[in-house]
Design a protein around this motif. Sequence first.
Motif, PDB file in Angstrom:
ATOM      1  N   LEU A 104      21.757 -35.473 -11.911  1.00 13.67           N
ATOM      2  CA  LEU A 104      22.823 -34.504 -12.819  1.00 13.67           C
ATOM      3  C   LEU A 104      21.904 -33.590 -13.174  1.00 13.67           C
ATOM      4  CD1 LEU A 104      22.481 -35.275 -15.983  1.00 13.67           C
ATOM      5  CD2 LEU A 104      23.876 -37.197 -15.308  1.00 13.67           C
ATOM      6  N   CYS A 105      22.392 -32.434 -13.592  1.00 12.76           N
ATOM      7  CA  CYS A 105      21.812 -31.299 -14.641  1.00 12.76           C
ATOM      8  C   CYS A 105      22.589 -31.145 -15.843  1.00 12.76           C
ATOM      9  CB  CYS A 105      21.713 -30.077 -13.789  1.00 12.76           C
ATOM     10  SG  CYS A 105      20.910 -29.973 -12.187  1.00 12.76           S
ATOM     11  N   THR A 106      22.076 -31.179 -16.955  1.00  7.26           N
ATOM     12  CA  THR A 106      22.568 -31.211 -18.167  1.00  7.26           C
ATOM     13  C   THR A 106      21.666 -30.397 -19.378  1.00  7.26           C
ATOM     14  OG1 THR A 106      23.773 -32.643 -19.776  1.00  7.26           O
ATOM     15  CG2 THR A 106      21.598 -33.231 -19.049  1.00  7.26           C
ATOM     16  N   TYR A 107      22.324 -30.256 -20.361  1.00  8.60           N
ATOM     17  CA  TYR A 107      21.653 -29.603 -21.738  1.00  8.60           C
ATOM     18  C   TYR A 107      20.593 -30.824 -22.127  1.00  8.60           C
ATOM     19  CZ  TYR A 107      24.448 -25.445 -21.173  1.00  8.60           C
ATOM     20  OH  TYR A 107      24.689 -24.259 -20.513  1.00  8.60           O
ATOM     21  N   ARG A 108      19.378 -30.386 -22.382  1.00  7.47           N
ATOM     22  CA  ARG A 108      18.490 -31.272 -23.061  1.00  7.47           C
ATOM     23  C   ARG A 108      19.057 -31.903 -24.584  1.00  7.47           C
ATOM     24  NH1 ARG A 108      13.376 -33.167 -22.475  1.00  7.47           N
ATOM     25  NH2 ARG A 108      12.803 -31.271 -20.962  1.00  7.47           N
ATOM     26  N   ASP A 109      19.487 -31.090 -25.289  1.00 11.81           N
ATOM     27  CA  ASP A 109      19.369 -31.295 -26.907  1.00 11.81           C
ATOM     28  C   ASP A 109      20.930 -31.660 -27.151  1.00 11.81           C
ATOM     29  OD1 ASP A 109      16.617 -31.241 -27.199  1.00 11.81           O
ATOM     30  OD2 ASP A 109      16.928 -29.138 -27.143  1.00 11.81           O
ATOM     31  N   LEU A 110      21.844 -31.132 -26.517  1.00 14.65           N
ATOM     32  CA  LEU A 110      23.185 -31.687 -27.029  1.00 14.65           C
ATOM     33  C   LEU A 110      23.606 -33.066 -26.928  1.00 14.65           C
ATOM     34  CD1 LEU A 110      25.579 -28.959 -25.591  1.00 14.65           C
ATOM     35  CD2 LEU A 110      24.653 -28.913 -27.887  1.00 14.65           C
ATOM     36  N   PRO A 111      23.858 -33.651 -28.194  1.00 12.57           N
ATOM     37  CA  PRO A 111      24.120 -35.263 -28.075  1.00 12.57           C
ATOM     38  C   PRO A 111      24.885 -35.792 -27.193  1.00 12.57           C
ATOM     39  CG  PRO A 111      24.520 -34.045 -30.349  1.00 12.57           C
ATOM     40  CD  PRO A 111      24.318 -33.114 -29.333  1.00 12.57           C
ATOM     41  N   TRP A 112      25.987 -35.193 -26.534  1.00  9.60           N
ATOM     42  CA  TRP A 112      26.765 -35.809 -25.486  1.00  9.60           C
ATOM     43  C   TRP A 112      26.222 -35.341 -23.995  1.00  9.60           C
ATOM     44  CZ3 TRP A 112      28.136 -31.983 -29.113  1.00  9.60           C
ATOM     45  CH2 TRP A 112      28.362 -30.612 -28.803  1.00  9.60           C
ATOM     46  N   LEU A 152      23.120 -17.948 -13.209  1.00  9.77           N
ATOM     47  CA  LEU A 152      24.454 -17.711 -13.830  1.00  9.77           C
ATOM     48  C   LEU A 152      24.372 -17.757 -15.355  1.00  9.77           C
ATOM     49  CD1 LEU A 152      26.290 -20.814 -11.412  1.00  9.77           C
ATOM     50  CD2 LEU A 152      26.848 -18.018 -11.681  1.00  9.77           C
ATOM     51  N   GLY A 153      23.178 -17.959 -15.756  1.00 11.93           N
ATOM     52  CA  GLY A 153      23.163 -17.785 -17.323  1.00 11.93           C
ATOM     53  C   GLY A 153      23.337 -19.134 -18.021  1.00 11.93           C
ATOM     54  N   LEU A 154      23.357 -20.163 -17.452  1.00 13.71           N
ATOM     55  CA  LEU A 154      23.757 -21.290 -18.221  1.00 13.71           C
ATOM     56  C   LEU A 154      22.313 -21.673 -19.313  1.00 13.71           C
ATOM     57  CD1 LEU A 154      24.951 -23.747 -15.565  1.00 13.71           C
ATOM     58  CD2 LEU A 154      26.391 -22.494 -17.345  1.00 13.71           C
ATOM     59  N   ASP A 155      21.263 -21.374 -18.971  1.00 10.98           N
ATOM     60  CA  ASP A 155      20.144 -21.537 -19.790  1.00 10.98           C
ATOM     61  C   ASP A 155      20.299 -20.797 -21.057  1.00 10.98           C
ATOM     62  OD1 ASP A 155      19.455 -22.408 -17.173  1.00 10.98           O
ATOM     63  OD2 ASP A 155      17.244 -22.848 -17.895  1.00 10.98           O
ATOM     64  N   GLU A 156      20.971 -19.735 -20.982  1.00 12.24           N
ATOM     65  CA  GLU A 156      21.242 -18.956 -22.343  1.00 12.24           C
ATOM     66  C   GLU A 156      21.862 -19.947 -23.702  1.00 12.24           C
ATOM     67  OE1 GLU A 156      23.159 -15.455 -21.408  1.00 12.24           O
ATOM     68  OE2 GLU A 156      21.754 -14.906 -19.995  1.00 12.24           O
ATOM     69  N   ALA A 157      22.390 -21.041 -23.194  1.00 14.47           N
ATOM     70  CA  ALA A 157      23.028 -21.753 -24.122  1.00 14.47           C
ATOM     71  C   ALA A 157      22.097 -22.999 -24.568  1.00 14.47           C
ATOM     72  CB  ALA A 157      24.404 -22.664 -23.690  1.00 14.47           C
ATOM     73  N   GLY A 158      21.148 -22.905 -24.397  1.00 12.04           N
ATOM     74  CA  GLY A 158      20.139 -24.136 -24.484  1.00 12.04           C
ATOM     75  C   GLY A 158      19.456 -24.652 -23.185  1.00 12.04           C
ATOM     76  N   GLU A 159      18.237 -25.347 -23.410  1.00 13.03           N
ATOM     77  CA  GLU A 159      17.421 -25.757 -22.260  1.00 13.03           C
ATOM     78  C   GLU A 159      18.070 -27.058 -21.515  1.00 13.03           C
ATOM     79  OE1 GLU A 159      13.068 -28.053 -21.462  1.00 13.03           O
ATOM     80  OE2 GLU A 159      13.864 -27.724 -23.796  1.00 13.03           O
TER      81      GLU A 159
END
Length: 183
Positions: A128-136, A165-172
């Motif tokens: 899967l791909c996900t944001y590193r630091d968001l708790p959920w 797509l710019g998804l990294d702009e919201a976090g790593e």
Amino acid sequence: MARGSPQRRDLRGAPRRASHHLITVRAARPSDLRHLAGVEEEADGASASPAPSGGERADQPGHLLVASSAGEVVGFAHVVLLPDGHGVRAHLEQLSVLPQHGRRGTGARLVAAAAAEARWSGFDRLSLCTYRDLPWNAPFYARLGFEVVEPTGVLAELRERERALGLDEAGERVVMELALGRR
């Protein structure tokens, strides 16, 4: 004094919250598909683009599971099959749970069912791909046994598309994998 049954407690010893409805995790039915985009949009909040329809998700190779409560779809997991070199990999494309059903184990049950389905389909890993630091996000998946990995092959290509797509702009963002043991 009459003795009642002991109060149920969670793993930390705290009393469990009573659940008004049982959650059932099962394969998506055609009648469930119309609800998936709404579940995703409500779970993710406002986003730049609309969520794919349930029909679009069902048309992709892989499997689609839903969590339902009292006949209502309250979450889903979508695993897609990605061609990767000479083989195919199972990839958790989306996990969404309605906010009012969050923090009750529904997401963990969907992930466990998705992993079991992938294992029974012959896969030894689920990515899967996900944001590193968001708790959920990454911390949630790490608690379920996923580990951060360096993306290669189709996963590296997927990360490049996410960056475009710019998804990294919201976090790593990171790629994670779960080893699926044989039973």
